[in-house]
Motif scaffolding. Structure first.
Motif, mmCIF file in Angstrom:
data_model
loop_
_atom_site.group_PDB
_atom_site.id
_atom_site.type_symbol
_atom_site.label_atom_id
_atom_site.label_comp_id
_atom_site.label_asym_id
_atom_site.label_seq_id
_atom_site.Cartn_x
_atom_site.Cartn_y
_atom_site.Cartn_z
ATOM 1 N N GLY A 79 26.165 21.368 -16.762
ATOM 2 C CA GLY A 79 26.326 21.450 -15.316
ATOM 3 C C GLY A 79 27.701 21.946 -14.924
ATOM 4 N N LEU A 80 28.737 21.414 -15.568
ATOM 5 C CA LEU A 80 30.107 21.846 -15.274
ATOM 6 C C LEU A 80 30.323 23.309 -15.640
ATOM 7 N N LEU A 81 29.776 23.708 -16.792
ATOM 8 C CA LEU A 81 29.918 25.104 -17.214
ATOM 9 C C LEU A 81 29.243 26.053 -16.223
ATOM 10 N N LEU A 82 28.086 25.656 -15.742
ATOM 11 C CA LEU A 82 27.377 26.493 -14.771
ATOM 12 C C LEU A 82 28.179 26.633 -13.481
ATOM 13 N N LEU A 83 28.760 25.528 -13.024
ATOM 14 C CA LEU A 83 29.531 25.564 -11.784
ATOM 15 C C LEU A 83 30.787 26.417 -11.920
ATOM 16 N N VAL A 84 31.365 26.415 -13.140
ATOM 17 C CA VAL A 84 32.604 27.176 -13.364
ATOM 18 C C VAL A 84 32.302 28.648 -13.642
ATOM 19 N N VAL A 85 31.325 28.897 -14.497
ATOM 20 C CA VAL A 85 31.043 30.269 -14.925
ATOM 21 C C VAL A 85 30.226 31.040 -13.894
#
Length: 230
Positions: free
Chosen positions: A161-167
């Motif tokens: 989830g964090l990676l999706l929000l950042v990338v």
């Protein structure tokens, strides 16, 4: 959503919602409770399917996913009764606040209910008793491993989830939710595999199939599906 609506027919919850007069916090709490129970029920179902697959494999039968699902479904009533019985006990103990430690103790003791029901053809009540029997003397080991399995599941979803929000900035909410759900759909069965092997380890030890101090031999028994035979 259906489960949350059904809660409205429970007198104590109906009284609370009337008292709250439609407060958002109350609705959120009920929705969270319904979602949590639905997730737990799905987790029990996945564990039952994985255990069925391993039993079929150990018996030398067709170990296809379809057959594993069919076998698990044949125990749906027993699984549901075992799940509801354990859920009510945990909720009642937790509601007293001072009973929370006992709720945690009991929750660990019934972790193998789904595996016991489908592999040993037990009803829900006896499945809970069988799980408690296998956890006796292994409570801390079981608690630690189960906590680790569930932590990995939660962290996997959180990290993705964090990676999706950042990338992927500005990702649509529906797509974000769908991808997170997909991650859990892939990770939860792996956690169920680990829990089923832990169940096999407990059964092998209880039957004295291998020495407790021989982890290599124990792993071979569990991996071969020997735990499916009583």
């Amino acid at each position: 959503g259906l489960l949350a609506s059904a809660f409205g027919f429970i007198p104590i919850i109906h009284h609370l919602t009337d008292l709250a007069a439609g407060a958002g916090e109350t609705s959120l709490a009920i929705a969270f409770l319904a979602g949590s129970i639905a997730n737990l029920l799905a987790y029990v179902a996945v564990n039952a399917m994985v255990a069925s697959y391993y039993q079929l494999l150990g018996d030398g039968k067709d170990a296809s996913g379809v057959e594993a699902v069919r076998r698990a479904w044949s125990h749906a009533g027993d699984l549901a009764l075992g799940f509801l019985r354990s859920l009510m006990i945990v909720l009642l103990l937790s509601a007293t606040v001072i009973g929370i430690p006992f709720a945690i103790w009991y929750l660990v003791r019934v972790q193998f209910m789904a595996q016991a029901v489908v592999t040993e053809d037990l009803d829900g009540r006896r499945g809970l008793a069988r799980s408690a029997e296998l956890v006796t003397g292994r409570w801390w080991h079981t608690a630690l491993m189960v906590a680790l399995f569930n932590l990995l599941v939660v962290l996997s979803g959180g990290v993705v989830g964090l990676l999706l929000l950042v990338v992927v900035a500005g990702i649509p909410l529906w797509l974000f939710s769908g991808l997170i759900t997909l991650v859990y759909a892939l990770i939860v069965p792996l956690a169920a595999v680990a829990l089923t092997l832990l169940f096999g380890d407990a059964v092998a030890e209880s039957q004295g199939l291998v020495a407790d101090d021989d982890p290599e031999a124990m792993s071979e028994v569990v991996a071969s599906g020997s735990f499916a035979h009583r």
